[in-house]
Design a protein around this motif. Structure first.
Motif, PDB file in Angstrom:
ATOM      1  N   LEU A 272       0.916  -1.294  -0.105  1.00  0.00           N
ATOM      2  CA  LEU A 272      -0.087  -0.104   0.131  1.00  0.00           C
ATOM      3  C   LEU A 272       0.779   1.238   0.006  1.00  0.00           C
ATOM      4  O   LEU A 272       1.556   1.591   0.799  1.00  0.00           O
ATOM      5  N   ASN A 273       0.582   2.178  -0.845  1.00  0.00           N
ATOM      6  CA  ASN A 273       1.398   3.572  -1.145  1.00  0.00           C
ATOM      7  C   ASN A 273       0.321   4.599  -0.960  1.00  0.00           C
ATOM      8  O   ASN A 273      -0.889   4.388  -1.330  1.00  0.00           O
ATOM      9  N   LEU A 274       0.600   5.629  -0.470  1.00  0.00           N
ATOM     10  CA  LEU A 274      -0.193   6.961  -0.517  1.00  0.00           C
ATOM     11  C   LEU A 274       0.316   7.935  -1.432  1.00  0.00           C
ATOM     12  O   LEU A 274       1.788   7.909  -1.626  1.00  0.00           O
ATOM     13  N   ILE A 275      -0.445   8.629  -2.142  1.00  0.00           N
ATOM     14  CA  ILE A 275       0.022   9.358  -3.369  1.00  0.00           C
ATOM     15  C   ILE A 275      -0.169  10.900  -2.802  1.00  0.00           C
ATOM     16  O   ILE A 275      -1.285  11.250  -2.336  1.00  0.00           O
ATOM     17  N   GLY A 276       1.177  11.459  -2.886  1.00  0.00           N
ATOM     18  CA  GLY A 276       1.120  13.047  -2.608  1.00  0.00           C
ATOM     19  C   GLY A 276       1.646  13.701  -3.870  1.00  0.00           C
ATOM     20  O   GLY A 276       1.745  12.973  -4.900  1.00  0.00           O
ATOM     21  N   ARG A 277       1.451  14.936  -3.763  1.00  0.00           N
ATOM     22  CA  ARG A 277       1.773  15.847  -4.791  1.00  0.00           C
ATOM     23  C   ARG A 277       3.322  15.856  -5.174  1.00  0.00           C
ATOM     24  O   ARG A 277       3.856  15.781  -6.509  1.00  0.00           O
ATOM     25  N   GLU A 278       4.110  15.626  -4.219  1.00  0.00           N
ATOM     26  CA  GLU A 278       5.672  15.741  -4.361  1.00  0.00           C
ATOM     27  C   GLU A 278       6.243  14.331  -4.062  1.00  0.00           C
ATOM     28  O   GLU A 278       7.532  13.991  -4.512  1.00  0.00           O
ATOM     29  N   ALA A 279       5.622  13.325  -3.676  1.00  0.00           N
ATOM     30  CA  ALA A 279       5.883  12.065  -3.347  1.00  0.00           C
ATOM     31  C   ALA A 279       4.889  10.861  -3.397  1.00  0.00           C
ATOM     32  O   ALA A 279       3.728  11.144  -3.324  1.00  0.00           O
ATOM     33  N   LEU A 280       5.571   9.856  -3.814  1.00  0.00           N
ATOM     34  CA  LEU A 280       4.778   8.409  -3.550  1.00  0.00           C
ATOM     35  C   LEU A 280       5.323   7.921  -2.046  1.00  0.00           C
ATOM     36  O   LEU A 280       6.499   7.683  -2.320  1.00  0.00           O
ATOM     37  N   TYR A 281       4.439   7.621  -1.300  1.00  0.00           N
ATOM     38  CA  TYR A 281       4.833   7.184   0.226  1.00  0.00           C
ATOM     39  C   TYR A 281       4.508   5.650   0.254  1.00  0.00           C
ATOM     40  O   TYR A 281       3.129   5.311   0.305  1.00  0.00           O
ATOM     41  N   GLY A 282       5.507   4.934   0.211  1.00  0.00           N
ATOM     42  CA  GLY A 282       5.207   3.355   0.504  1.00  0.00           C
ATOM     43  C   GLY A 282       5.162   3.219   2.061  1.00  0.00           C
ATOM     44  O   GLY A 282       6.036   3.683   2.696  1.00  0.00           O
ATOM     45  N   ARG A 283       4.111   2.446   2.451  1.00  0.00           N
ATOM     46  CA  ARG A 283       3.489   2.270   3.764  1.00  0.00           C
ATOM     47  C   ARG A 283       3.355   1.018   4.431  1.00  0.00           C
ATOM     48  O   ARG A 283       4.302   0.708   5.250  1.00  0.00           O
ATOM     49  N   TYR A 284       2.686  -0.132   3.701  1.00  0.00           N
ATOM     50  CA  TYR A 284       2.576  -1.279   4.426  1.00  0.00           C
ATOM     51  C   TYR A 284       2.802  -2.400   3.163  1.00  0.00           C
ATOM     52  O   TYR A 284       2.399  -2.044   2.095  1.00  0.00           O
ATOM     53  N   TRP A 285       3.307  -3.424   3.691  1.00  0.00           N
ATOM     54  CA  TRP A 285       3.390  -4.670   2.718  1.00  0.00           C
ATOM     55  C   TRP A 285       2.957  -5.997   3.732  1.00  0.00           C
ATOM     56  O   TRP A 285       3.214  -5.963   4.991  1.00  0.00           O
ATOM     57  N   GLY A 286       2.597  -6.877   2.804  1.00  0.00           N
ATOM     58  CA  GLY A 286       2.459  -8.171   3.484  1.00  0.00           C
ATOM     59  C   GLY A 286       2.025  -9.272   2.620  1.00  0.00           C
ATOM     60  O   GLY A 286       1.762  -9.224   1.413  1.00  0.00           O
ATOM     61  N   CYS A 287       2.092 -10.661   3.116  1.00  0.00           N
ATOM     62  CA  CYS A 287       1.848 -11.520   1.982  1.00  0.00           C
ATOM     63  C   CYS A 287       1.354 -12.683   2.782  1.00  0.00           C
ATOM     64  O   CYS A 287       1.348 -13.041   3.908  1.00  0.00           O
ATOM     65  N   THR A 288       0.798 -13.822   2.091  1.00  0.00           N
ATOM     66  CA  THR A 288       0.426 -14.944   2.737  1.00  0.00           C
ATOM     67  C   THR A 288       1.230 -16.442   1.850  1.00  0.00           C
ATOM     68  O   THR A 288       1.221 -17.362   2.325  1.00  0.00           O
ATOM     69  N   GLU A 289       1.936 -15.961   0.686  1.00  0.00           N
ATOM     70  CA  GLU A 289       2.954 -16.746   0.252  1.00  0.00           C
ATOM     71  C   GLU A 289       4.214 -15.999   0.111  1.00  0.00           C
ATOM     72  O   GLU A 289       4.387 -14.859  -0.200  1.00  0.00           O
ATOM     73  N   ASP A 290       5.384 -16.883   0.429  1.00  0.00           N
ATOM     74  CA  ASP A 290       6.677 -16.385   0.104  1.00  0.00           C
ATOM     75  C   ASP A 290       6.973 -16.791  -1.359  1.00  0.00           C
ATOM     76  O   ASP A 290       7.171 -17.906  -1.819  1.00  0.00           O
ATOM     77  N   HIS A 291       7.469 -15.676  -1.893  1.00  0.00           N
ATOM     78  CA  HIS A 291       8.084 -15.945  -3.336  1.00  0.00           C
ATOM     79  C   HIS A 291       9.542 -15.139  -3.507  1.00  0.00           C
ATOM     80  O   HIS A 291       9.399 -13.887  -2.896  1.00  0.00           O
ATOM     81  N   PRO A 292      10.352 -15.508  -3.978  1.00  0.00           N
ATOM     82  CA  PRO A 292      11.821 -14.699  -4.268  1.00  0.00           C
ATOM     83  C   PRO A 292      11.662 -13.404  -4.665  1.00  0.00           C
ATOM     84  O   PRO A 292      11.036 -13.107  -5.798  1.00  0.00           O
ATOM     85  N   PHE A 293      12.002 -12.328  -4.173  1.00  0.00           N
ATOM     86  CA  PHE A 293      12.101 -10.869  -4.481  1.00  0.00           C
ATOM     87  C   PHE A 293      10.654 -10.286  -4.776  1.00  0.00           C
ATOM     88  O   PHE A 293      10.626  -9.373  -4.999  1.00  0.00           O
TER      89      PHE A 293
END
Length: 380
Positions: A272-293
């Protein structure tokens, strides 16, 4: 003579959204009325959380001229500018470090305006009010975290102690495509990222970047599962409630970029990212399966893709993480301010911060030299 007053607001609902936003947050989504309201309305902050809203509102001749998102804090969690050692030292000396006054966006290590006003005199009044509230309420101090560089200078002039920290940000230098960006990297780093992306994209499904009405309520159900898993492992329990994401969908889905990896028709990872006028802000990540990279693809590479396509100047990918350096995110200094009521503790913190700033400066210079860009690529 103009009359300038500052009052404390115990809930963001006590001020009209247009008045709050009209003070000018510079296109930063986190200091908007709708974001702060989502935190309060969802129960993510407030009673039982240790984040008690105490926002400041400055009025010039009776008209709202400035605001500052503030909270009485009974712990130091969810701030990302760590003062746990200060709290321990203060309490070993017989003092009460908590509660303290925190000017911040809860759970959000993203730089942006904290003294939200057009006039420096109003910003200075907000700072003075923070110190006054702390002094009159017997608090150990007042803290302004992830403020702008200009606010840090203003705060230092007002007697607050400046603190330096670091993050990793990606800067858009007018790239037309991800390949244009890769062309600025050393051959070895360029090859490594291409190989990394190929492996991530071969996880057995598809990746979509969604915003606005493309995001459906079912996507938040999936993301809540991802967020709970990551939050449980990082913090013991998630900071945000499930209701927060429902409100985010209702009031801010146009401000959201949700990157989902789907396999066999169901989401298996998301960022999940939030969109700003001057920046894209990365906030949260998660998964239910592990995959390389896959984490790097969703959180970093897809954010760069989207920023280039939309012409956004910067990507801020959250706190910490030297692994971001190899992916083109460069070390950047961030700022905070600290006012301490006890004179002896003030002197000790002053000495500590001077030494810390020197160490941070040295580390920033060292990390910049280790960056992935080919020699001369970043020259003017």
């Amino acid at each position: 003579m103009s009359e300038l007053t500052v009052s404390v607001l115990p809930a963001i609902s006590g001020i009209d959204a247009a008045l709050w936003d009209g003070c000018g947050a510079g296109g930063n989504p986190f200091t908007t009325h709708r974001f702060l309201s989502a935190l309060e309305a969802s129960g993510s902050v407030g009673e039982g959380t240790g984040w008690h809203p105490s926002h400041l509102v400055a009025r010039l001749d009776g008209q709202v001229a400035g605001v500052a998102p503030c909270y009485l804090k009974t712990h130091s969690q969810g701030e990302y500018i760590f003062d746990h050692a200060w709290a321990q030292a203060y309490e070993r000396a017989g003092g009460r470090y908590y509660p303290k006054l925190q000017c911040a966006v809860p759970f959000t290590p993203a730089s942006g305006p904290r003294l939200i006003a057009a006039e420096p005199q109003v910003q200075a009044a907000l700072l003075q009010a923070m110190a006054q509230v702390a002094r009159q309420s017997g608090l150990s101090g007042a803290h302004v975290t992830f403020c702008t560089e200009a606010e840090a200078r203003l705060g230092e002039a007002a007697g607050f102690l400046p603190r330096a920290s670091e993050q990793f940000h990606w800067l858009n230098r007018g790239y037309g495509s991800f390949e244009d960006f890769l062309a600025q990297l050393s051959a070895r780093k360029r090859k490594a990222i291409r190989k990394e992306r190929e492996r991530a994209q071969a996880f057995g499904g598809s990746i979509r970047s969604l915003t606005g009405d493309q995001i459906r309520p079912a996507h938040w159900d999936a993301f809540w599962t991802f967020y709970q898993d990551t939050g449980g492992r990082k913090w013991g329990r998630p900071y945000l409630t499930r209701a927060f994401f429902d409100i985010l969908h209702q009031t801010m889905r146009d401000d959201c970029l949700l990157v989902l990896a789907e396999r066999d028709g169901r989401p298996v990872a998301g960022a999940l990212n939030l969109i700003g006028r001057e920046a894209l802000y990365g906030r949260y990540w998660g998964c239910t399966e592990d995959h390389p990279f896959l984490h790097f693809e969703l959180c970093y590479h897809r954010a760069i893709d989207w920023a280039i396509a939309q012409g956004i100047p910067r990507v801020e990918a959250g706190a910490q993480g030297e692994h971001k350096l190899a992916r083109g995110y460069l070390p950047t200094q961030t700022h905070s301010l600290h006012w301490v009521r006890d004179e002896g503790f003030h002197r000790a913190i002053t000495d500590y911060l001077e030494r810390e700033r020197a160490a941070v400066g040295e580390e920033l210079a060292l990390l910049a030299e280790m960056g992935p860009f080919r020699r001369g690529a970043l020259s003017p």
